[in-house]
Design an enzyme around this catalytic site. Structure first.
Site, PDB file in Angstrom:
ATOM      1  N   PRO A  56      36.119  24.080  93.794  1.00  0.00           N
ATOM      2  CA  PRO A  56      35.690  23.289  92.672  1.00  0.00           C
ATOM      3  C   PRO A  56      34.654  22.169  92.753  1.00  0.00           C
ATOM      4  O   PRO A  56      34.818  21.319  93.633  1.00  0.00           O
ATOM      5  CB  PRO A  56      36.774  23.129  91.621  1.00  0.00           C
ATOM      6  CG  PRO A  56      38.070  23.356  92.597  1.00  0.00           C
ATOM      7  CD  PRO A  56      37.440  23.979  93.793  1.00  0.00           C
ATOM      8  N   ASN A  57      33.537  22.152  92.078  1.00  0.00           N
ATOM      9  CA  ASN A  57      32.800  21.052  91.850  1.00  0.00           C
ATOM     10  C   ASN A  57      31.586  21.067  93.239  1.00  0.00           C
ATOM     11  O   ASN A  57      30.574  20.060  92.992  1.00  0.00           O
ATOM     12  CB  ASN A  57      33.357  19.686  91.783  1.00  0.00           C
ATOM     13  CG  ASN A  57      33.967  19.648  90.364  1.00  0.00           C
ATOM     14  OD1 ASN A  57      33.454  19.932  89.423  1.00  0.00           O
ATOM     15  ND2 ASN A  57      35.400  19.456  90.463  1.00  0.00           N
ATOM     16  N   ARG A  75      27.005  15.319  92.372  1.00  0.00           N
ATOM     17  CA  ARG A  75      28.202  14.553  92.236  1.00  0.00           C
ATOM     18  C   ARG A  75      28.423  13.460  93.337  1.00  0.00           C
ATOM     19  O   ARG A  75      28.558  13.600  94.385  1.00  0.00           O
ATOM     20  CB  ARG A  75      28.929  15.622  92.366  1.00  0.00           C
ATOM     21  CG  ARG A  75      30.680  15.364  92.656  1.00  0.00           C
ATOM     22  CD  ARG A  75      31.302  16.475  92.955  1.00  0.00           C
ATOM     23  NE  ARG A  75      32.829  15.922  92.897  1.00  0.00           N
ATOM     24  CZ  ARG A  75      33.786  16.601  93.644  1.00  0.00           C
ATOM     25  NH1 ARG A  75      33.485  17.311  94.614  1.00  0.00           N
ATOM     26  NH2 ARG A  75      35.142  15.986  93.480  1.00  0.00           N
ATOM     27  N   TYR A  85      29.447  11.896  98.387  1.00  0.00           N
ATOM     28  CA  TYR A  85      29.189  13.325  99.160  1.00  0.00           C
ATOM     29  C   TYR A  85      27.746  13.489  99.658  1.00  0.00           C
ATOM     30  O   TYR A  85      27.460  14.409 100.087  1.00  0.00           O
ATOM     31  CB  TYR A  85      29.491  14.304  97.991  1.00  0.00           C
ATOM     32  CG  TYR A  85      30.884  14.290  97.710  1.00  0.00           C
ATOM     33  CD1 TYR A  85      32.053  14.868  98.440  1.00  0.00           C
ATOM     34  CD2 TYR A  85      31.427  13.881  96.390  1.00  0.00           C
ATOM     35  CE1 TYR A  85      33.329  14.931  98.014  1.00  0.00           C
ATOM     36  CE2 TYR A  85      32.561  14.145  96.028  1.00  0.00           C
ATOM     37  CZ  TYR A  85      33.503  14.365  97.129  1.00  0.00           C
ATOM     38  OH  TYR A  85      34.887  14.398  96.638  1.00  0.00           O
ATOM     39  N   ASN A 137      36.447  24.936 102.212  1.00  0.00           N
ATOM     40  CA  ASN A 137      36.530  23.508 101.499  1.00  0.00           C
ATOM     41  C   ASN A 137      37.140  23.682 100.280  1.00  0.00           C
ATOM     42  O   ASN A 137      36.584  24.110  99.481  1.00  0.00           O
ATOM     43  CB  ASN A 137      35.146  23.012 101.477  1.00  0.00           C
ATOM     44  CG  ASN A 137      35.342  21.437 100.920  1.00  0.00           C
ATOM     45  OD1 ASN A 137      36.565  21.079 100.291  1.00  0.00           O
ATOM     46  ND2 ASN A 137      34.371  20.535 101.163  1.00  0.00           N
ATOM     47  N   ALA A 196      39.352  20.020  95.317  1.00  0.00           N
ATOM     48  CA  ALA A 196      40.625  19.684  94.530  1.00  0.00           C
ATOM     49  C   ALA A 196      41.792  20.644  94.818  1.00  0.00           C
ATOM     50  O   ALA A 196      43.003  20.177  94.754  1.00  0.00           O
ATOM     51  CB  ALA A 196      40.395  19.430  92.929  1.00  0.00           C
ATOM     52  N   GLU A 240      40.188  24.434 107.492  1.00  0.00           N
ATOM     53  CA  GLU A 240      39.966  23.551 106.302  1.00  0.00           C
ATOM     54  C   GLU A 240      38.736  22.432 106.585  1.00  0.00           C
ATOM     55  O   GLU A 240      38.931  21.711 107.910  1.00  0.00           O
ATOM     56  CB  GLU A 240      41.045  23.039 106.097  1.00  0.00           C
ATOM     57  CG  GLU A 240      41.291  22.200 104.971  1.00  0.00           C
ATOM     58  CD  GLU A 240      42.567  21.464 104.707  1.00  0.00           C
ATOM     59  OE1 GLU A 240      42.510  20.449 103.702  1.00  0.00           O
ATOM     60  OE2 GLU A 240      43.426  21.312 105.780  1.00  0.00           O
ATOM     61  N   HIS A 273      36.226  19.180 105.030  1.00  0.00           N
ATOM     62  CA  HIS A 273      36.073  18.270 103.880  1.00  0.00           C
ATOM     63  C   HIS A 273      35.121  17.338 104.143  1.00  0.00           C
ATOM     64  O   HIS A 273      34.745  16.832 105.485  1.00  0.00           O
ATOM     65  CB  HIS A 273      37.439  17.290 103.647  1.00  0.00           C
ATOM     66  CG  HIS A 273      38.552  18.089 103.096  1.00  0.00           C
ATOM     67  ND1 HIS A 273      38.871  18.542 101.913  1.00  0.00           N
ATOM     68  CD2 HIS A 273      39.754  18.528 103.863  1.00  0.00           C
ATOM     69  CE1 HIS A 273      39.661  19.271 101.585  1.00  0.00           C
ATOM     70  NE2 HIS A 273      40.369  19.346 103.054  1.00  0.00           N
ATOM     71  N   SER A 284      34.326  14.276 102.972  1.00  0.00           N
ATOM     72  CA  SER A 284      34.730  12.904 102.985  1.00  0.00           C
ATOM     73  C   SER A 284      36.000  12.923 103.645  1.00  0.00           C
ATOM     74  O   SER A 284      36.566  13.922 104.033  1.00  0.00           O
ATOM     75  CB  SER A 284      34.860  12.502 101.677  1.00  0.00           C
ATOM     76  OG  SER A 284      35.889  12.886 100.735  1.00  0.00           O
ATOM     77  N   ARG A 324      40.641   7.996 100.951  1.00  0.00           N
ATOM     78  CA  ARG A 324      40.355   8.015  99.557  1.00  0.00           C
ATOM     79  C   ARG A 324      41.571   7.672  98.718  1.00  0.00           C
ATOM     80  O   ARG A 324      42.711   7.264  99.093  1.00  0.00           O
ATOM     81  CB  ARG A 324      39.557   9.334  99.015  1.00  0.00           C
ATOM     82  CG  ARG A 324      38.289   9.353  99.892  1.00  0.00           C
ATOM     83  CD  ARG A 324      37.427  10.613  99.399  1.00  0.00           C
ATOM     84  NE  ARG A 324      37.214  10.356  98.106  1.00  0.00           N
ATOM     85  CZ  ARG A 324      36.654  11.329  97.213  1.00  0.00           C
ATOM     86  NH1 ARG A 324      36.748  12.588  97.837  1.00  0.00           N
ATOM     87  NH2 ARG A 324      36.398  11.199  96.199  1.00  0.00           N
ATOM     88  N   ARG A 368      45.003  12.301  97.241  1.00  0.00           N
ATOM     89  CA  ARG A 368      44.209  13.118  97.918  1.00  0.00           C
ATOM     90  C   ARG A 368      44.626  13.116  99.571  1.00  0.00           C
ATOM     91  O   ARG A 368      44.223  14.011 100.325  1.00  0.00           O
ATOM     92  CB  ARG A 368      42.689  12.478  98.221  1.00  0.00           C
ATOM     93  CG  ARG A 368      41.892  12.728  97.004  1.00  0.00           C
ATOM     94  CD  ARG A 368      40.567  12.273  97.051  1.00  0.00           C
ATOM     95  NE  ARG A 368      39.947  11.984  95.782  1.00  0.00           N
ATOM     96  CZ  ARG A 368      39.272  13.000  95.107  1.00  0.00           C
ATOM     97  NH1 ARG A 368      39.453  14.125  95.323  1.00  0.00           N
ATOM     98  NH2 ARG A 368      38.731  12.553  93.805  1.00  0.00           N
TER      99      ARG A 368
END
Length: 144
Positions: free
Chosen positions: A10-11, A18, A23, A74, A77, A98, A100, A102, A107, A111
């Site tokens: 998502p996103n 965003r 990002y 990725n 969320a 996996e 990411h 960031s 963070r 997370r």
């Protein structure tokens, strides 16, 4: 060329607009092109997908397991709470890395936990879009 799926949760389709301070300014289309180009250099045929739908992402993981296709994922969320995604990844039949953009551990505290990390081959985080390149290199280095 060996097929690889690059799956995004998502996103991530909103990259570029965003939270650019987190990002960056590159768009999802930029990310897809980067992955395809890196894949070609590594002898991989890369297909890049993005969804905001948990069920669709789980379905793609099942598809990869059924075809023994490596995955760069990725989960966005979903990383932190999707046990459905975790259980789908546990059925994998090829490497799954996996990624990411960031560093989740740098963070917000929520997370810091990945429910998918324990069933992934490995995790690469915090290198911006380069995280994807590093993941593709890892998959290429693992061979068949």
């Amino acid at each position: 060329m060996r097929p690889v799926l690059v799956l995004n949760g998502p996103n991530l389709g909103r990259l570029g607009s965003r939270e650019p301070d987190v990002y960056g300014a590159q768009t999802f289309e930029d990310l897809a092109a980067l992955c395809r180009d890196a894949g070609r250099e590594l002898g991989l045929s890369v297909e890049v997908r993005q969804t905001d739908d948990e069920a669709e992402l789980v379905g793609w993981i099942h598809e990869a397991a059924d075809s023994k296709t490596p995955v760069v994922l990725n989960p966005a969320a979903f990383t932190h709470y999707s046990y459905a995604l975790r259980d789908a990844i546990a059925q994998r039949t090829a490497p799954l890395v996996e990624v990411h953009i960031s560093n989740p551990n740098a963070r917000e505290e929520f997370r810091h936990t990945s429910v998918v990390a324990a069933v992934a081959t490995g995790t690469i985080a915090g290198f911006g879009m380069r995280s994807y390149e590093l993941a593709l290199r890892a998959i290429a280095d693992m061979g068949e």
